[in-house]
Design a protein around this motif. Sequence first.
Motif, mmCIF file in Angstrom:
data_model
loop_
_atom_site.group_PDB
_atom_site.id
_atom_site.type_symbol
_atom_site.label_atom_id
_atom_site.label_comp_id
_atom_site.label_asym_id
_atom_site.label_seq_id
_atom_site.Cartn_x
_atom_site.Cartn_y
_atom_site.Cartn_z
ATOM 1 N N ALA A 1 0.827 -1.202 0.000
ATOM 2 C CA ALA A 1 0.000 0.000 0.000
ATOM 3 C C ALA A 1 0.864 1.255 0.000
ATOM 4 O O ALA A 1 0.622 2.192 -0.773
ATOM 5 C CB ALA A 1 -0.928 -0.007 1.213
ATOM 6 N N LYS B 1 1.940 9.629 -0.193
ATOM 7 C CA LYS B 1 0.614 9.714 0.417
ATOM 8 C C LYS B 1 0.712 9.298 1.875
ATOM 9 O O LYS B 1 1.343 8.297 2.211
ATOM 10 C CB LYS B 1 -0.386 8.811 -0.294
ATOM 11 N N PHE C 1 -0.998 7.579 4.799
ATOM 12 C CA PHE C 1 -2.088 6.646 5.078
ATOM 13 C C PHE C 1 -2.447 6.727 6.558
ATOM 14 O O PHE C 1 -1.578 6.642 7.426
ATOM 15 C CB PHE C 1 -1.660 5.206 4.761
ATOM 16 N N THR C 2 -3.725 6.870 6.835
ATOM 17 C CA THR C 2 -4.162 6.722 8.217
ATOM 18 C C THR C 2 -4.092 5.249 8.600
ATOM 19 O O THR C 2 -4.032 4.361 7.730
ATOM 20 C CB THR C 2 -5.605 7.217 8.405
ATOM 21 N N ARG C 3 -4.112 4.981 9.886
ATOM 22 C CA ARG C 3 -4.122 3.586 10.337
ATOM 23 C C ARG C 3 -5.357 2.868 9.827
ATOM 24 O O ARG C 3 -5.301 1.687 9.486
ATOM 25 C CB ARG C 3 -4.034 3.531 11.860
ATOM 26 N N GLU C 4 -6.476 3.579 9.779
ATOM 27 C CA GLU C 4 -7.712 2.974 9.290
ATOM 28 C C GLU C 4 -7.586 2.576 7.825
ATOM 29 O O GLU C 4 -8.092 1.524 7.401
ATOM 30 C CB GLU C 4 -8.890 3.940 9.482
ATOM 31 N N GLU C 5 -6.919 3.396 7.017
ATOM 32 C CA GLU C 5 -6.723 3.058 5.601
ATOM 33 C C GLU C 5 -5.815 1.854 5.449
ATOM 34 O O GLU C 5 -6.041 1.001 4.570
ATOM 35 C CB GLU C 5 -6.125 4.253 4.859
ATOM 36 N N LEU C 6 -4.799 1.749 6.298
ATOM 37 C CA LEU C 6 -3.914 0.585 6.239
ATOM 38 C C LEU C 6 -4.631 -0.677 6.707
ATOM 39 O O LEU C 6 -4.380 -1.764 6.192
ATOM 40 C CB LEU C 6 -2.657 0.827 7.076
ATOM 41 N N GLU D 1 -7.803 -1.235 6.209
ATOM 42 C CA GLU D 1 -8.647 -1.621 5.083
ATOM 43 C C GLU D 1 -7.840 -2.293 3.985
ATOM 44 O O GLU D 1 -8.276 -3.279 3.389
ATOM 45 C CB GLU D 1 -9.364 -0.395 4.523
ATOM 46 N N SER D 2 -6.635 -1.798 3.724
ATOM 47 C CA SER D 2 -5.816 -2.373 2.658
ATOM 48 C C SER D 2 -5.153 -3.666 3.090
ATOM 49 O O SER D 2 -4.902 -4.549 2.276
ATOM 50 C CB SER D 2 -4.738 -1.379 2.209
ATOM 51 N N LYS E 1 3.735 7.012 5.964
ATOM 52 C CA LYS E 1 3.889 7.196 4.528
ATOM 53 C C LYS E 1 5.266 6.677 4.095
ATOM 54 O O LYS E 1 6.170 6.506 4.911
ATOM 55 C CB LYS E 1 3.753 8.670 4.144
#
Length: 225
Positions: free
Chosen positions: A162, A169, A171-176, A178-179, A223
Amino acid sequence: MQTILLVDDEQRMLDLVALFLEPHGYQCIKVTGGKKAIETLKKSKIDLVLLDVMMPEMDGWEVCEAIRKFSNVPIILLTARSDKFDLVKGLNTGADDYVTKPFDEGELVARVNALLRRVTQDTSGKEQIQYQDFSLNTEAYALNYKDLTAQLTLKEFLIIKALISRPAKTFTREELIESGWAFDTYTDVRTVDSHIRNLREKLRNAGFPIDEFLKTVWGIGYKWS
Protein backbone atom coordinates in the motif's frame (compact mmCIF):
# COMPACT_ATOMS: atom_id res chain seq x y z
CA MET A 1 -9.22 -26.94 -2.34
CA GLN A 2 -7.23 -24.85 0.13
CA THR A 3 -5.69 -26.57 3.12
CA ILE A 4 -5.81 -25.20 6.66
CA LEU A 5 -3.58 -26.54 9.43
CA LEU A 6 -5.43 -26.59 12.77
CA VAL A 7 -3.22 -26.61 15.86
CA ASP A 8 -4.69 -27.11 19.34
CA ASP A 9 -3.94 -29.39 22.28
CA GLU A 10 -7.66 -30.24 22.63
CA GLN A 11 -9.03 -32.71 20.12
CA ARG A 12 -12.56 -31.46 20.80
CA MET A 13 -11.62 -27.96 19.69
CA LEU A 14 -9.87 -29.29 16.58
CA ASP A 15 -12.98 -31.23 15.61
CA LEU A 16 -15.22 -28.20 16.24
CA VAL A 17 -13.14 -25.83 14.11
CA ALA A 18 -12.94 -28.38 11.31
CA LEU A 19 -16.74 -28.75 11.52
CA PHE A 20 -17.04 -24.99 10.97
CA LEU A 21 -14.60 -24.81 8.05
CA GLU A 22 -15.04 -27.97 6.00
CA PRO A 23 -18.58 -27.14 4.75
CA HIS A 24 -17.05 -24.01 3.19
CA GLY A 25 -14.73 -26.06 1.00
CA TYR A 26 -11.58 -26.12 3.13
CA GLN A 27 -9.51 -29.21 3.79
CA CYS A 28 -8.39 -29.34 7.42
CA ILE A 29 -5.32 -31.06 8.82
CA LYS A 30 -5.53 -31.42 12.62
CA VAL A 31 -2.48 -31.65 14.89
CA THR A 32 -2.32 -31.54 18.69
CA GLY A 33 1.03 -29.87 19.33
CA GLY A 34 3.46 -27.24 18.17
CA LYS A 35 6.28 -29.57 17.15
CA LYS A 36 3.94 -31.64 15.03
CA ALA A 37 2.61 -28.46 13.42
CA ILE A 38 6.12 -27.36 12.42
CA GLU A 39 6.89 -30.82 10.98
CA THR A 40 3.64 -30.77 8.99
CA LEU A 41 4.33 -27.32 7.55
CA LYS A 42 7.78 -28.36 6.38
CA LYS A 43 6.50 -31.33 4.40
CA SER A 44 3.00 -30.30 3.28
CA LYS A 45 1.47 -27.46 1.27
CA ILE A 46 -0.51 -25.42 3.77
CA ASP A 47 -2.47 -22.30 2.83
CA LEU A 48 -3.24 -21.01 6.33
CA VAL A 49 -2.59 -21.93 9.97
CA LEU A 50 -5.13 -21.61 12.78
CA LEU A 51 -2.99 -21.73 15.90
CA ASP A 52 -4.13 -21.97 19.51
CA VAL A 53 -2.07 -19.87 21.93
CA MET A 54 -2.40 -21.74 25.23
CA MET A 55 -0.74 -25.12 24.63
CA PRO A 56 1.72 -27.14 26.73
CA GLU A 57 5.37 -27.70 25.71
CA MET A 58 5.29 -25.01 22.98
CA ASP A 59 2.72 -22.25 23.28
CA GLY A 60 1.27 -20.57 20.20
CA TRP A 61 3.63 -17.61 20.39
CA GLU A 62 6.68 -19.93 20.34
CA VAL A 63 5.22 -21.94 17.47
CA CYS A 64 4.51 -18.76 15.50
CA GLU A 65 8.08 -17.53 15.96
CA ALA A 66 9.43 -20.92 14.85
CA ILE A 67 7.22 -20.94 11.75
CA ARG A 68 8.33 -17.45 10.75
CA LYS A 69 11.93 -18.64 10.53
CA PHE A 70 11.09 -20.69 7.43
CA SER A 71 7.59 -19.82 6.20
CA ASN A 72 5.39 -16.80 5.43
CA VAL A 73 2.18 -18.82 5.59
CA PRO A 74 -0.74 -16.72 6.92
CA ILE A 75 -1.34 -17.39 10.64
CA ILE A 76 -4.45 -16.66 12.70
CA LEU A 77 -4.10 -17.04 16.45
CA LEU A 78 -6.96 -18.52 18.47
CA THR A 79 -6.80 -17.20 22.00
CA ALA A 80 -9.01 -17.24 25.07
CA ARG A 81 -7.07 -14.23 26.36
CA SER A 82 -8.38 -10.82 25.36
CA ASP A 83 -5.74 -8.74 27.14
CA LYS A 84 -4.28 -6.23 24.66
CA PHE A 85 -0.74 -7.07 25.71
CA ASP A 86 -1.27 -10.72 24.75
CA LEU A 87 -2.79 -9.77 21.40
CA VAL A 88 0.04 -7.38 20.57
CA LYS A 89 2.52 -10.07 21.61
CA GLY A 90 0.89 -12.42 19.11
CA LEU A 91 1.27 -9.89 16.32
CA ASN A 92 4.87 -9.26 17.35
CA THR A 93 5.68 -12.94 16.88
CA GLY A 94 4.52 -12.78 13.25
CA ALA A 95 0.81 -13.63 13.38
CA ASP A 96 -1.40 -11.99 10.76
CA ASP A 97 -4.67 -11.93 12.69
CA TYR A 98 -6.33 -13.27 15.81
CA VAL A 99 -9.72 -14.53 16.93
CA THR A 100 -10.66 -14.41 20.60
CA LYS A 101 -12.46 -17.39 22.14
CA PRO A 102 -15.33 -17.95 22.44
CA PHE A 103 -15.96 -17.19 18.78
CA ASP A 104 -18.87 -17.97 16.50
CA GLU A 105 -18.72 -19.82 13.23
CA GLY A 106 -19.48 -16.75 11.13
CA GLU A 107 -16.62 -14.66 12.53
CA LEU A 108 -14.07 -17.44 12.17
CA VAL A 109 -15.06 -18.30 8.60
CA ALA A 110 -15.14 -14.61 7.62
CA ARG A 111 -11.61 -13.99 8.91
CA VAL A 112 -10.27 -17.10 7.19
CA ASN A 113 -12.01 -16.15 3.93
CA ALA A 114 -10.72 -12.57 4.09
CA LEU A 115 -7.12 -13.55 4.74
CA LEU A 116 -7.02 -16.21 2.03
CA ARG A 117 -8.79 -13.89 -0.43
CA ARG A 118 -6.06 -11.33 0.20
CA VAL A 119 -3.39 -13.93 -0.53
CA THR A 120 -5.10 -14.87 -3.79
CA GLN A 121 -5.58 -11.27 -4.89
CA ASP A 122 -2.02 -10.24 -4.19
CA THR A 123 -0.39 -13.20 -5.92
CA SER A 124 -2.63 -13.17 -9.00
CA GLY A 125 -1.43 -9.82 -10.33
CA LYS A 126 1.94 -8.70 -11.57
CA GLU A 127 4.96 -10.26 -9.89
CA GLN A 128 6.94 -7.06 -9.21
CA ILE A 129 6.07 -3.62 -7.89
CA GLN A 130 8.93 -1.23 -8.53
CA TYR A 131 9.70 2.10 -6.87
CA GLN A 132 13.15 3.62 -7.34
CA ASP A 133 15.64 1.08 -5.90
CA PHE A 134 12.89 -0.94 -4.21
CA SER A 135 10.95 -3.82 -5.71
CA LEU A 136 8.22 -5.87 -4.06
CA ASN A 137 7.91 -9.47 -5.22
CA THR A 138 4.23 -10.39 -4.96
CA GLU A 139 4.85 -14.11 -5.34
CA ALA A 140 7.67 -14.52 -2.83
CA TYR A 141 6.44 -11.87 -0.33
CA ALA A 142 9.89 -10.30 -0.46
CA LEU A 143 11.10 -6.71 -0.48
CA ASN A 144 14.28 -6.06 -2.47
CA TYR A 145 16.53 -3.02 -2.18
CA LYS A 146 19.62 -2.99 -4.38
CA ASP A 147 21.37 -6.24 -3.34
CA LEU A 148 19.35 -6.71 -0.13
CA THR A 149 16.30 -8.92 0.32
CA ALA A 150 13.88 -9.29 3.24
CA GLN A 151 11.11 -11.86 3.55
CA LEU A 152 7.81 -10.40 4.79
CA THR A 153 4.74 -11.80 6.49
CA LEU A 154 1.45 -11.35 4.66
CA LYS A 155 0.43 -8.29 6.69
CA GLU A 156 3.88 -6.69 6.39
CA PHE A 157 3.70 -7.32 2.65
CA LEU A 158 0.26 -5.73 2.35
CA ILE A 159 1.31 -2.66 4.34
CA ILE A 160 4.46 -2.13 2.27
CA LYS A 161 2.50 -2.71 -0.92
CA ALA A 162 0.00 0.00 0.00
CA LEU A 163 2.74 2.46 0.97
CA ILE A 164 5.01 1.86 -2.04
CA SER A 165 2.12 1.87 -4.51
CA ARG A 166 1.29 5.46 -3.50
CA PRO A 167 4.55 7.09 -2.37
CA ALA A 168 4.27 10.38 -0.47
CA LYS A 169 0.61 9.71 0.42
CA THR A 170 0.01 9.68 4.15
CA PHE A 171 -2.09 6.65 5.08
CA THR A 172 -4.16 6.72 8.22
CA ARG A 173 -4.12 3.59 10.34
CA GLU A 174 -7.71 2.97 9.29
CA GLU A 175 -6.72 3.06 5.60
CA LEU A 176 -3.91 0.59 6.24
CA ILE A 177 -6.34 -1.69 8.09
CA GLU A 178 -8.65 -1.62 5.08
CA SER A 179 -5.82 -2.37 2.66
CA GLY A 180 -4.13 -4.96 4.85
CA TRP A 181 -6.93 -6.72 6.66
CA ALA A 182 -9.78 -6.70 4.14
CA PHE A 183 -12.15 -7.33 7.04
CA ASP A 184 -15.01 -5.01 7.81
CA THR A 185 -15.31 -5.47 11.58
CA TYR A 186 -13.39 -3.39 14.05
CA THR A 187 -9.67 -3.99 14.21
CA ASP A 188 -7.67 -2.19 16.89
CA VAL A 189 -5.50 0.47 15.23
CA ARG A 190 -2.66 -0.51 17.57
CA THR A 191 -2.24 -3.69 15.56
CA VAL A 192 -1.03 -1.49 12.68
CA ASP A 193 1.59 0.07 14.95
CA SER A 194 2.77 -3.41 16.00
CA HIS A 195 3.21 -4.53 12.39
CA ILE A 196 5.02 -1.30 11.48
CA ARG A 197 7.34 -1.70 14.46
CA ASN A 198 8.11 -5.31 13.49
CA LEU A 199 8.62 -4.28 9.88
CA ARG A 200 11.09 -1.56 10.76
CA GLU A 201 13.09 -3.86 13.01
CA LYS A 202 13.19 -6.61 10.39
CA LEU A 203 14.34 -4.27 7.63
CA ARG A 204 16.96 -2.56 9.81
CA ASN A 205 18.37 -5.98 10.73
CA ALA A 206 18.55 -6.83 7.03
CA GLY A 207 20.57 -3.67 6.33
CA PHE A 208 17.81 -1.58 4.74
CA PRO A 209 18.03 2.20 5.33
CA ILE A 210 14.37 1.98 6.27
CA ASP A 211 14.23 5.10 8.44
CA GLU A 212 14.94 7.18 5.33
CA PHE A 213 11.79 5.89 3.65
CA LEU A 214 9.15 4.61 6.11
CA LYS A 215 8.00 7.72 7.96
CA THR A 216 5.61 8.24 10.86
CA VAL A 217 3.29 11.21 10.43
CA TRP A 218 2.41 11.99 14.02
CA GLY A 219 -1.29 12.07 14.76
CA ILE A 220 -2.20 10.67 11.34
CA GLY A 221 -0.38 7.52 10.26
CA TYR A 222 2.47 6.47 7.96
CA LYS A 223 3.89 7.20 4.53
CA TRP A 224 6.64 6.04 2.17
CA SER A 225 8.78 9.12 1.67
